[in-house]
Design an enzyme around this catalytic site. Sequence first.
Site, PDB file in Angstrom:
ATOM      1  N   HIS A 181      -3.693   9.440  -0.383  1.00 29.53           N
ATOM      2  CA  HIS A 181      -3.830   8.070  -0.859  1.00 29.53           C
ATOM      3  C   HIS A 181      -3.887   8.012  -2.381  1.00 29.53           C
ATOM      4  CE1 HIS A 181      -5.237   4.137   0.773  1.00 29.53           C
ATOM      5  NE2 HIS A 181      -4.716   4.660   1.865  1.00 29.53           N
ATOM      6  N   LYS A 236      -6.506  -1.627  12.274  1.00 27.93           N
ATOM      7  CA  LYS A 236      -5.911  -2.013  10.984  1.00 27.93           C
ATOM      8  C   LYS A 236      -4.829  -1.009  10.604  1.00 27.93           C
ATOM      9  CE  LYS A 236      -5.609  -2.386   6.282  1.00 27.93           C
ATOM     10  NZ  LYS A 236      -4.989  -1.436   5.334  1.00 27.93           N
ATOM     11  N   ASP A 295       6.694 -13.716  11.890  1.00 21.49           N
ATOM     12  CA  ASP A 295       5.401 -14.356  11.628  1.00 21.49           C
ATOM     13  C   ASP A 295       4.278 -13.313  11.729  1.00 21.49           C
ATOM     14  OD1 ASP A 295       3.014 -15.782  11.817  1.00 21.49           O
ATOM     15  OD2 ASP A 295       3.919 -17.440  12.917  1.00 21.49           O
ATOM     16  N   GLU A 333       0.847  -1.191   0.000  1.00 15.99           N
ATOM     17  CA  GLU A 333       0.000   0.000   0.000  1.00 15.99           C
ATOM     18  C   GLU A 333       0.887   1.247   0.000  1.00 15.99           C
ATOM     19  OE1 GLU A 333      -2.984  -0.519   3.048  1.00 15.99           O
ATOM     20  OE2 GLU A 333      -3.777   1.484   2.676  1.00 15.99           O
TER      21      GLU A 333
HETATM   22  P1  NAD Z   1      13.372 -21.821  15.686  1.00 19.48           P
HETATM   23  O1  NAD Z   1      12.965 -23.115  16.301  1.00 19.48           O
HETATM   24  O2  NAD Z   1      13.678 -21.792  14.239  1.00 19.48           O
HETATM   25  O3  NAD Z   1      14.608 -21.218  16.471  1.00 19.48           O
HETATM   26  C1  NAD Z   1      14.721 -21.201  17.852  1.00 19.48           C
HETATM   27  C2  NAD Z   1      15.999 -21.850  18.285  1.00 19.48           C
HETATM   28  O4  NAD Z   1      17.113 -21.019  17.995  1.00 19.48           O
HETATM   29  C3  NAD Z   1      16.046 -22.074  19.776  1.00 19.48           C
HETATM   30  O5  NAD Z   1      15.586 -23.374  20.046  1.00 19.48           O
HETATM   31  C4  NAD Z   1      17.491 -21.855  20.172  1.00 19.48           C
HETATM   32  O6  NAD Z   1      18.116 -23.081  20.472  1.00 19.48           O
HETATM   33  C5  NAD Z   1      18.129 -21.257  18.927  1.00 19.48           C
HETATM   34  N1  NAD Z   1      18.798 -19.962  19.203  1.00 19.48           N
HETATM   35  C6  NAD Z   1      19.980 -19.547  18.687  1.00 19.48           C
HETATM   36  N2  NAD Z   1      20.296 -18.318  19.117  1.00 19.48           N
HETATM   37  C7  NAD Z   1      19.288 -17.908  19.923  1.00 19.48           C
HETATM   38  C8  NAD Z   1      19.035 -16.708  20.653  1.00 19.48           C
HETATM   39  N3  NAD Z   1      19.895 -15.674  20.661  1.00 19.48           N
HETATM   40  N4  NAD Z   1      17.880 -16.621  21.349  1.00 19.48           N
HETATM   41  C9  NAD Z   1      17.006 -17.628  21.364  1.00 19.48           C
HETATM   42  N5  NAD Z   1      17.200 -18.814  20.715  1.00 19.48           N
HETATM   43  C10 NAD Z   1      18.343 -18.952  19.971  1.00 19.48           C
HETATM   44  O7  NAD Z   1      12.281 -20.675  15.871  1.00 19.48           O
HETATM   45  P2  NAD Z   1      11.226 -20.276  16.970  1.00 19.48           P
HETATM   46  O8  NAD Z   1      11.483 -18.852  17.263  1.00 19.48           O
HETATM   47  O9  NAD Z   1      11.125 -21.210  18.126  1.00 19.48           O
HETATM   48  O10 NAD Z   1       9.864 -20.407  16.149  1.00 19.48           O
HETATM   49  C11 NAD Z   1       9.502 -19.451  15.200  1.00 19.48           C
HETATM   50  C12 NAD Z   1       8.822 -20.111  14.023  1.00 19.48           C
HETATM   51  O11 NAD Z   1       7.726 -20.915  14.461  1.00 19.48           O
HETATM   52  C13 NAD Z   1       8.233 -19.106  13.085  1.00 19.48           C
HETATM   53  O12 NAD Z   1       8.600 -19.425  11.767  1.00 19.48           O
HETATM   54  C14 NAD Z   1       6.736 -19.264  13.274  1.00 19.48           C
HETATM   55  O13 NAD Z   1       6.040 -18.925  12.104  1.00 19.48           O
HETATM   56  C15 NAD Z   1       6.620 -20.720  13.601  1.00 19.48           C
HETATM   57  N6  NAD Z   1       5.422 -21.209  14.303  1.00 19.48           N
HETATM   58  C16 NAD Z   1       4.441 -20.360  14.771  1.00 19.48           C
HETATM   59  C17 NAD Z   1       3.352 -20.858  15.434  1.00 19.48           C
HETATM   60  C18 NAD Z   1       2.307 -19.928  15.971  1.00 19.48           C
HETATM   61  O14 NAD Z   1       1.237 -20.361  16.368  1.00 19.48           O
HETATM   62  N7  NAD Z   1       2.544 -18.659  16.049  1.00 19.48           N
HETATM   63  C19 NAD Z   1       3.230 -22.231  15.643  1.00 19.48           C
HETATM   64  C20 NAD Z   1       4.236 -23.062  15.191  1.00 19.48           C
HETATM   65  C21 NAD Z   1       5.340 -22.535  14.537  1.00 19.48           C
END
Ligand code: NAD
Length: 418
Positions: A369, A255, A271, A77
């Site tokens: 806009h 929004k 996400d 947009e």
């Molecule tokens: P991820 O599992 O890819 O990464 C997390 C991992 O990174 C941790 O387990 C940790 O070991 C590691 N890590 C490395 N450096 C780190 C730091 N500085 N701080 C924290 N951890 C570190 O990702 P995530 O963040 O657990 O999950 C995000 C993903 O999950 C997104 O893609 C999202 O879309 C998806 N997801 C979302 C939902 C929802 O309902 N919102 C549900 C399921 C999955």
Amino acid sequence: MERTSQISGFYKLDLNGRLNIVKAFANLTDEEVEQLTSTTSLKMDLADKMIENVIGIMPVPLLINGRDYLIPMAIEEPSVVAAASNAAKMARVKGGFFTSSTEPVMIAQIQVTRLSDPHRARIEVFRRGDEILQLANQQDPFLISLGGGARSVGARVIPTSRGEMLVVELYVDCKDAMGANVVNTMAEAVAGYIEEITGGVVLLRIVSNLATLRLARASAVFDRETVGGEQVVDSILDAYAFAEADPYRCATHNKGVMNGITAVVLATGNDTRAIEAGAHAYAAIGGKYHPLTKWEKNSDGDLVGSIEVPMAVGLVGGATKSNPIAKICTKIIGAKNSRELGEVIAAVGLAQNFAALRALATEGIQKGHMKLHARNIAIMAGATGKLIDKVATKMVEEKKVRVDRAKEILDELREQGK
Ligand code: NAD
């Protein structure tokens, strides 16, 4: 180069001019600049006509806690980026945005069903809290080494249409990760033990997107005269009161906030659905749907805005590091941790809301806009190159921003050999 985001006429520069500024500001390498301009599926010169401040991603200059940021936004947009830039400029008069946040704690939910005595089960969960935490924290030694991990356990009995259920919750410090995968893994790992100690059957084990323990906050004072005087301030407060009182207006108010928030969330590979779900659920948390922002007037008659919103965003995990463009966008922002990134995003949401309210309460949203949208219409009608701006300008002058008129103007210009 001095790290300032107050770049006057940034939008007036050509594509290369803007790229060079962002490159110097964020210390981007030649390779990163190349990626920014070549991996986009839109042709850059076309994208440049469609939206303000395009550089492959569109940075908006914000002053937050006394520090200058360039904030990339990914959005289709055109008026959103221009509006955020304008709001950022006005906020600067009184020092810009001021932000804070909670620790990055996410909530995992474990649903326990088929309990004849859910209240006893709840007490049992608390009694065994340390064992549950220990089990959860065995899942991610790396997160623990960073100082994160499951901090505490909660348990609630909730009435449902299928009888009372027990919800066990894990509160997990996810550090710089969004944390959905982290907490889902923990929730699954403790499920067996929870069945054992409660005697129930565990069904769902999943993150909650209503991240009330991971909030980002921002506020800004908008100088009365800069905003347009007392009457404009009062009109904005009237517009805000409308949103507070009426859910139909409030949905559009929020929004507008999300126009800013989602664009940065997307640009950084986070996400967007999680953030949208969390924001709207938070807006309705008391049972009534509320604006995500608050607007008031201070004793000097200036307009004061604030926002508090769940902000489950990460610097690592998900697509944040695997998508090269997201990685570069995150580098341009330069946040040192997930909390700072969340605070920046909250500030953009507030800026966006201010810009929308001010436009609505004064000249209406369509003027700005349509000026920007006219370029899209011109492209839709088949204009290319220099003809895009010519057709757009003519339509705006005539106040007829429509594809049929764009085609006519285009034909006329072509006949004249322009
Ligand atoms: P991820 O599992 O890819 O990464 C997390 C991992 O990174 C941790 O387990 C940790 O070991 C590691 N890590 C490395 N450096 C780190 C730091 N500085 N701080 C924290 N951890 C570190 O990702 P995530 O963040 O657990 O999950 C995000 C993903 O999950 C997104 O893609 C999202 O879309 C998806 N997801 C979302 C939902 C929802 O309902 N919102 C549900 C399921 C999955």
